[in-house]
Design an enzyme around this catalytic site. Structure first.
Site, PDB file in Angstrom:
ATOM      1  CG  PHE A 196      21.675  87.972   1.818  1.00  0.00           C
ATOM      2  CD1 PHE A 196      22.804  88.200   2.587  1.00  0.00           C
ATOM      3  CD2 PHE A 196      21.694  88.365   0.482  1.00  0.00           C
ATOM      4  CE1 PHE A 196      23.944  88.792   2.036  1.00  0.00           C
ATOM      5  CE2 PHE A 196      22.830  88.953  -0.066  1.00  0.00           C
ATOM      6  CZ  PHE A 196      23.953  89.157   0.716  1.00  0.00           C
ATOM      7  CG  ASP A 215      15.376  91.370  -1.167  1.00  0.00           C
ATOM      8  OD1 ASP A 215      15.444  91.086  -2.379  1.00  0.00           O
ATOM      9  OD2 ASP A 215      16.384  91.474  -0.441  1.00  0.00           O
ATOM     10  CE  LYS A 273      21.543  86.913  -6.039  1.00  0.00           C
ATOM     11  NZ  LYS A 273      21.196  87.473  -4.733  1.00  0.00           N
TER      12      LYS A 273
HETATM   13  C1  LIG Z   1      21.653  88.514  -3.851  1.00  0.00           C
HETATM   14  C2  LIG Z   1      20.637  89.181  -3.003  1.00  0.00           C
HETATM   15  C3  LIG Z   1      20.753  90.532  -2.621  1.00  0.00           C
HETATM   16  C4  LIG Z   1      21.978  91.344  -2.932  1.00  0.00           C
HETATM   17  O1  LIG Z   1      22.137  91.596  -4.287  1.00  0.00           O
HETATM   18  P1  LIG Z   1      23.557  92.155  -4.817  1.00  0.00           P
HETATM   19  O2  LIG Z   1      23.296  92.384  -6.276  1.00  0.00           O
HETATM   20  O3  LIG Z   1      24.586  91.104  -4.543  1.00  0.00           O
HETATM   21  O4  LIG Z   1      23.820  93.413  -4.090  1.00  0.00           O
HETATM   22  C5  LIG Z   1      19.724  91.093  -1.899  1.00  0.00           C
HETATM   23  N1  LIG Z   1      18.638  90.382  -1.564  1.00  0.00           N
HETATM   24  C6  LIG Z   1      18.477  89.094  -1.908  1.00  0.00           C
HETATM   25  C7  LIG Z   1      17.233  88.368  -1.531  1.00  0.00           C
HETATM   26  C8  LIG Z   1      19.481  88.448  -2.629  1.00  0.00           C
HETATM   27  O5  LIG Z   1      19.342  87.156  -2.932  1.00  0.00           O
END
Ligand SMILES: *Cc1c(COP(=O)(O)O)cnc(C)c1O
Length: 401
Positions: free
Chosen positions: A136, A221, A250
């Site tokens: 994700f 990420d 986050k």
């Molecule tokens: C939550 C998340 C995102 C997206 O972040 P947003 O602030 O909602 O755009 C991207 N990568 C990972 C691994 C995430 O958990």
């Protein structure tokens, strides 16, 4: 509050299936709804509120900054932005930071930087990025294209071209997916939304080795895993690898929207004046708050707490698995990013826990995710375990079929 929910359903885009609760207040690891009911928070705004809710130091810094300077264009320097970048650079592999407003935006910046690096500095024919199945990376067009889950991309074709998906924890699949046009491999060190899927021992090292041999950029990420959540400031520290690019969001802003893309000097040099930009990214209020947040995480040893309490939590969840093996398949995670895979649908468990005053959430239909604020203690974990014990013991066998 029922009235409030009715109003919401009339005017808000229906992109969320919300729980019937209007949250009005928070403090530490606790939240309250409009009727005064208290909840222990094991969601943390999805791994956001690492220092807990309503921290007085964040409120103070924000108020001070709001009375001094809330916004000025990135055409000018501001002190909080410089100090926040220095803090991150001092504690990571990276040399330079680009600030933005969310995880998706941080990943957009990473994707753009990887492509631009190859166009400008390396091999112009390379532009494709290998990401992982069940990954994700966000909801913008580029990041949903990078996301290896069909349900996230559904209805948005044609998505951005140039992404190929490999199986996580499968080196052969990665090697088979890389092609001559590949410029980068992008992955979460621990897959979050995909179900708290941990890398096998030496997997990330092997990925890093392939990237080095084939001259591919390694993008981590760490939007969900970063900033103490896994028991280290950055998850990559657990695995003896360093990426070329890392994204954060986050937990970075203690609840305020901020993202960051960090890179080594060599790679970051592909961005020059005018090649990427944002109006709000790295503004003085948010960077002042984020810096205070990081100081709190460091000064109060929250990474360490996450490591120690994560071990305790996992051990207690495994006891639960021993008792309810007919419902629970697996307990996994690193630090206080914990998942419990069920044989049954997770939604009724989440709702029953909520009824009893505990917020947890369910991903991929049958995996419970526990991501409490990193300030949590054994007492709170014990309370959740007692609640889950009661919930599992009350499941009737008809629910399991
Ligand atoms: C939550 C998340 C995102 C997206 O972040 P947003 O602030 O909602 O755009 C991207 N990568 C990972 C691994 C995430 O958990």
């Amino acid at each position: 509050m029922i009235e409030m929910m009715k109003r919401a359903e009339k005017v808000l885009a229906a992109t969320y299936k919300r729980f019937p609760v209007v949250v009005t207040e928070g403090k530490g690891a606790e939240l309250w709804d409009g009727s005064g009911k208290k909840y222990l928070d094991f969601v943390s705004g999805i791994a956001v509120c690492n220092i807990g809710h309503a921290h007085p130091r964040i409120a103070e810094v924000l108020a001070k900054q709001a009375n001094t300077l809330l916004h000025v264009s990135n055409l000018y320097y501001t002190v909080p932005q410089i100090e926040l970048a220095e803090w991150l650079v001092d504690r990571s592999f990276a040399d330079r930071v680009f600030f933005c407003n969310s995880g998706a935006e941080a990943n957009e910046a990473a994707i753009k930087l990887a492509r631009r690096y190859y166009k400008k500095k390396a091999t112009p024919s390379r532009y494709r990025i290998v990401s992982m199945k069940k990954s994700f990376h966000g909801r913008t067009m580029a990041t949903l294209s990078a996301t290896g889950q069909k349900k996230i991309r559904e209805g948005y074709d044609p998505v951005l071209q140039g992404f190929d998906y490999a199986e996580f924890n499968d080196i052969k699949s990665l090697e088979d997916t890389i092609c001559p046009e590949t410029c980068a491999v992008m992955l979460e060190p621990i897959q979050g939304e995909g179900g708290i899927i941990c890398p096998d021992k030496d997997y990330l090292k092997a990925v890093s080795e392939i990237c080095r041999k084939r001259d591919l950029l390694l993008i981590f990420d760490e939007v969900q895993t970063g900033l103490g959540r896994t028991g280290a400031l950055f998850a990559y520290e657990h695995f003896d690898v360093t990426p070329d690019i890392m994204t954060l969001a986050k937990a970075l802003g203690a609840g305020l929207p901020i993202g960051a893309m960090l890179a080594t000097e060599k790679i970051a040099s592909a961005f020059d004046a005018g090649s990427h930009a944002t109006t709000f990214g790295g503004g003085p209020a948010i960077t002042a708050a984020a810096l205070e947040n990081l100081k709190i995480i460091e000064e109060t040893g929250l990474s360490e707490n996450s490591r120690i309490l994560g071990e305790y939590f996992k051990a207690r969840l495994l006891e639960l698995k021993d008792r309810y093996g007919r419902y629970i398949v697996d307990v996994r995670g690193v630090g206080l990013l914990t998942g419990m895979k069920l044989k049954i649908s997770g939604d009724p468990i989440v709702r029953a826990a909520m009824e009893k005053g505990f917020l947890i959430n369910c991903i991929q239909e049958a995996i419970l995710r526990f991501a409490p604020p990193l300030i949590i203690g054994e007492k709170e974990i014990d309370a959740l375990l007692a609640c889950l014990d009661a919930v599992f013991s009350s499941i009737s066998t008809e629910d399991v079929s």
